[in-house]
Design an enzyme around this catalytic site. Structure first.
Site, PDB file in Angstrom:
ATOM      1  N   ASP A 181      55.401  30.939  94.230  1.00 29.71           N
ATOM      2  CA  ASP A 181      54.708  31.556  92.900  1.00 29.71           C
ATOM      3  C   ASP A 181      53.329  32.034  93.386  1.00 29.71           C
ATOM      4  OD1 ASP A 181      56.943  31.165  91.489  1.00 29.71           O
ATOM      5  OD2 ASP A 181      56.149  29.408  90.190  1.00 29.71           O
ATOM      6  N   GLU A 195      48.836  26.633  93.260  1.00 32.28           N
ATOM      7  CA  GLU A 195      50.016  25.865  93.640  1.00 32.28           C
ATOM      8  C   GLU A 195      50.918  26.413  94.612  1.00 32.28           C
ATOM      9  OE1 GLU A 195      52.481  22.161  91.748  1.00 32.28           O
ATOM     10  OE2 GLU A 195      51.052  23.117  90.558  1.00 32.28           O
ATOM     11  N   TYR A 242      55.507  37.183  85.862  1.00 35.05           N
ATOM     12  CA  TYR A 242      54.866  35.788  86.046  1.00 35.05           C
ATOM     13  C   TYR A 242      54.501  35.131  84.666  1.00 35.05           C
ATOM     14  CZ  TYR A 242      53.384  32.043  88.586  1.00 35.05           C
ATOM     15  OH  TYR A 242      53.067  30.707  88.924  1.00 35.05           O
ATOM     16  N   ARG A 280      52.515  32.300  84.386  1.00 40.46           N
ATOM     17  CA  ARG A 280      51.281  31.605  84.452  1.00 40.46           C
ATOM     18  C   ARG A 280      50.100  32.502  84.676  1.00 40.46           C
ATOM     19  NH1 ARG A 280      54.717  28.309  87.271  1.00 40.46           N
ATOM     20  NH2 ARG A 280      55.381  26.403  86.238  1.00 40.46           N
TER      21      ARG A 280
END
Length: 763
Positions: free
Chosen positions: A82, A86, A304, A306
């Site tokens: 992603d 993270e 996406y 986030r």
């Protein structure tokens, strides 16, 4: 022909990519992180510049072998977890593992999983972003230093199993402080005056007292505080006629809300769909990674999820505007695309959350999406399309009327002239317990002019009481975290989930309430770690992490600046924090078994009452608190008589509930400690056996059923036996099983028979 390897973090994402990339690409999934800090130790060498001591996550050894094998066969390697911090950490660790292959390794960021976007992202592949990785590593080390060093302190002082977190503990503090404000709130009485009036032409309408004796009516300086004051105004107004003193008509517009970012998606999904933040993000992740659309195969449906940016690509804007024109008409399309400002603290790394193809309407996708996923997709799709529609337009009329010279009443009416974006979507509002006594009035008003008189049909005083600040819902707590700079879009869901899992707060009627444990832990942490629990300090740490990612700050210096003061505070807390385990709070309650008093103690399950004369008297009891905070002992439920006698002492056997369910115990306990498993009432079906099937517990704590003649009879079953004959094959018993797909049902133990019946189903 060259062969490329693409590594992502989930199998669903891998399937979607493989569909678009064809035979020249092999797509593998790492299934999340494969390298991390150890679970059972700190894993950070504080003395050696906070060097993290990474280990392979248990069970990921085979995945690493598979990735290495695939990398050896590839000419080029693309790392595509992603596109966030993270994901960058996952990519970094995989790159470290595969660098021995000496193959070119690139980082690719997929902001949406469509063919065009995927191919464009591969063309624009870069290297692993070291600064972004360092920002994530710094966060991980900070959280580890706080959690793994404060948590053992709580185990020692309160009870095992507790945890403290750099961000979660701040969220608990916010919930606790809101509860303190509610408990400290003193409600005050106030009144509002409402009239029903009628002009020369219908309809009648309602107006509210706005000014009295030349002063504005409000709750701060000039409220109507008692029934007597309200009645005095009613009498003063009497049957006076009302003169229209002011009449103002305005054309107003209401603009659409921006497209979703992570926080607003979680808020609206909670308000409108009653979804938790965790559920919303789980569903959104699946929509992003790809859903099977029949013959089309796996397709990424949203960008996406986030993100803290409201930015929209020009291509997506053009598609939305074309759709609005076609579906709603030119009048619903503004002359220019609506552009929304992104907050100053936003990283702006991704677009807003939107459908990857606006032509994939909720109606079109309904056959392929499960109910909750369709609901969330509809919310995202409608919010995005609506954000590019024309404003809603309405006429607002405000009328002020004077009565008996000293009193001014006001009414406001609105008439919608053009729905605009509201034809498709309207943002939900937070539930609020506060009220100022005013009432909105969107009803049609009569045709009045300045100088007209209107008749009084009725006048009514209404009593109100000021309300305390409302408890946080998931939506309002996410909003508060975002406004205070606590956490980031990727962390909100885990924060809300963790404070519930750790039993520091619970959701009652969709509102957060701190538990007694949460209040206690918060009190201890605020007293001994004021900086860690400080909202501004926590927000400033997030800003420092952003600085590390931007390359404006060194990650090691951030850790050094933090750990110096923290370690001193930690050492002081170890000495000064009181031990709740050893604390007994006295009460006036008498012990039912002796002449002692009951005291409040803490155990692994929270507070309980115990006799002060322990160990001479071992009586304990649960308790609750009433609305006034007073202790109310909870009477223990008396064990039910089983109708059987103890084979050891002859006293009645009673049913009791233990860790693994119901069991039989002698009523003569503790003199007789005989216990026995409960019978199912089903005779053992093994030929020649005279036993019966009873419930037992395996070494791993799982319930199973076996013959009470063991070891002479070794029959064992995982499904619960039921004393009912199979109508198809004559088996003397059936088995009960419960699954998510089929619910509770009975089935025949004879596999060749295949008989099943839902429990409650008619024959």
């Amino acid at each position: 022909m060259s062969q490329s390897l693409i590594i992502v973090e989930s199998p669903a994402k891998a399937r979607t990519l493989q569909k678009y990339l064809g035979k020249n690409f092999t797509v593998k999934a790492s299934v999340g992180h494969i390298i991390d800090l150890p679970v059972k130790t700190l894993g950070v060498d504080v003395a050696n510049d906070f060097a993290p001591q990474y280990v392979t996550i248990r069970g990921k050894g085979k995945i690493i072998s598979d990735l290495k094998s695939a990398a050896e066969k590839a000419d080029t390697i693309y790392l595509a977890p992603d596109p966030d911090r993270e994901g960058e950490a996952i990519a970094h660790h995989i790159a470290e593992i595969l660098k021995s292959t000496r193959k070119p390794i690139h980082r690719v960021l997929f902001h949406e999983l469509t063919k065009k976007a995927i191919l464009a992202a591969i063309e624009q592949a870069t290297e692993v972003n070291q600064q972004r990785f360092e920002a994530q590593q710094t966060r991980r080390i900070l959280d580890r230093l706080v959690g793994y060093q404060i948590s053992p302190l709580l185990w020692d002082k309160v009870r095992r199993g507790l945890s403290a977190g750099r961000v979660q503990s701040v969220a608990v503090r916010m919930v606790c402080e809101r509860e303190q404000a509610i408990e400290a709130f003193v409600s005050e009485e106030y009144w509002s005056i409402h009239t029903t009036l009628e002009g020369k032409t219908p309809p009648p309408f309602v107006a509210q007292l706005d000014q009295a004796y030349g002063k504005k009516i409000d709750l701060k300086k000039n409220k109507i505080g008692t029934d007597a004051e309200a009645q005095a105004i009613v009498e003063a107004v009497g049957n006076a006629s009302f003169l229209v003193e002011g009449l103002e008509k305005k054309k107003k517009k209401r603009n659409p809300s921006p497209p979703f970012i992570t926080s607003t998606m979680q808020m609206d999904a909670n308000r409108k769909l009653r979804f938790s933040a965790k559920k919303t993000m789980t569903l959104a992740q699946r929509l992003y990674e790809g859903i099977e659309l029949g013959a089309e195969g796996p397709t990424g449906l949203i960008t996406y999820m986030r993100t803290d940016s409201t930015r929209i690509s020009n291509e997506a804007l053009d598609e939305a505007r074309a759709y609005i024109t076609e579906a709603y008409g030119e009048q619903f399309l503004p002359a220019k695309a609506n552009i929304f400002k992104t907050s100053k603290s936003a990283q702006d790394a991704h677009e807003a959350i939107r459908p990857t193809d606006v032509r994939n309407t909720p109606e079109k996708l309904a056959p392929f999406l499960e109910k909750d996923m369709l609901s969330l997709y509809s919310l995202i799709w409608k919010r995005f399309v609506a954000c590019q529609m024309a404003p809603a337009e309405y006429d607002q009329t405000t009328i002020t009327m004077v009565a008996a010279q000293d009193f001014i009443f006001k009414t406001v009416g609105s008439i919608m002239r053009f729905q605009g974006f509201m034809a498709l979507y309207e943002e939900a509002v937070d539930e609020s317990a506060t009220s100022d006594g005013t009432e909105s009035n969107d009803a049609t008003l009569p045709d009045l002019k300045k100088g007209d008189t209107v008749s009084l049909l009725s006048i009514e005083p209404k009593q109100h009481f000021t309300q305390p600040p409302p408890r946080y819902t998931e939506a309002t707590l996410v909003k508060a975290l975002e406004e205070n700079g606590v956490g980031r879009p990727s962390t909100y869901a885990s924060i809300l989930s963790t404070i519930q899992d750790k039993e520091y707060a619970l959701l009652a009627q969709r509102k957060f309430m701190p538990t007694d444990l949460g209040k206690l832990v918060n009190e201890l942490l605020v007293a001994h770690f004021p900086d860690i629990l400080d909202i501004e300090f926590t927000a400033s740490m997030e800003e420092k992490l952003d600085e590390v990612e931007a390359g404006n700050s060194q990650w090691l210096k951030v850790l050094q600046d933090f750990y110096g003061p923290f370690s001193k505070t930690l050492d002081a807390a170890k000495e000064e924090m009181k031990s709740i385990k050893k604390t007994a709070i006295p009460t006036d309650l008498p012990c039912p078994l002796c002449d002692g008093k009951m005291v409040i103690k803490w155990g692994k399950n929270g507070e309980f009452l115990a006799c002060e004369k322990y160990p001479d008297c071992k009586h304990t009891q649960d308790f609750t608190r009433n609305d006034e905070g007073k202790i109310v002992p909870v009477e223990r439920e008396q064990p039910a008589d089983s109708g059987e006698l103890c084979e050891k002492c002859g006293k009645p056997m009673v049913f009791k509930n233990g860790r693994y369910g119901k069991f039989l115990a002698c009523s003569g306990y503790p003199a007789c400690k005989n216990i026995r498993a409960t019978s199912t009432g089903v005779p053992c079906p093994e030929e020649g056996c005279t036993g019966e099937l009873i419930q037992k517990i395996s070494k791993r704590g799982k319930v199973f059923y076996s013959c009470n003649r063991y070891p002479q009879c070794a029959l064992a079953l995982w499904d619960k036996p039921v004393n009912e004959v199979c109508p198809q094959c004559g088996s003397v018993y059936l088995l009960e099983r419960e699954t998510k797909k089929s619910g509770r049902q009975l089935h025949c133990p004879n596999k060749e028979c295949g008989y099943t019946k839902k429990i409650g189903e008619e024959e």
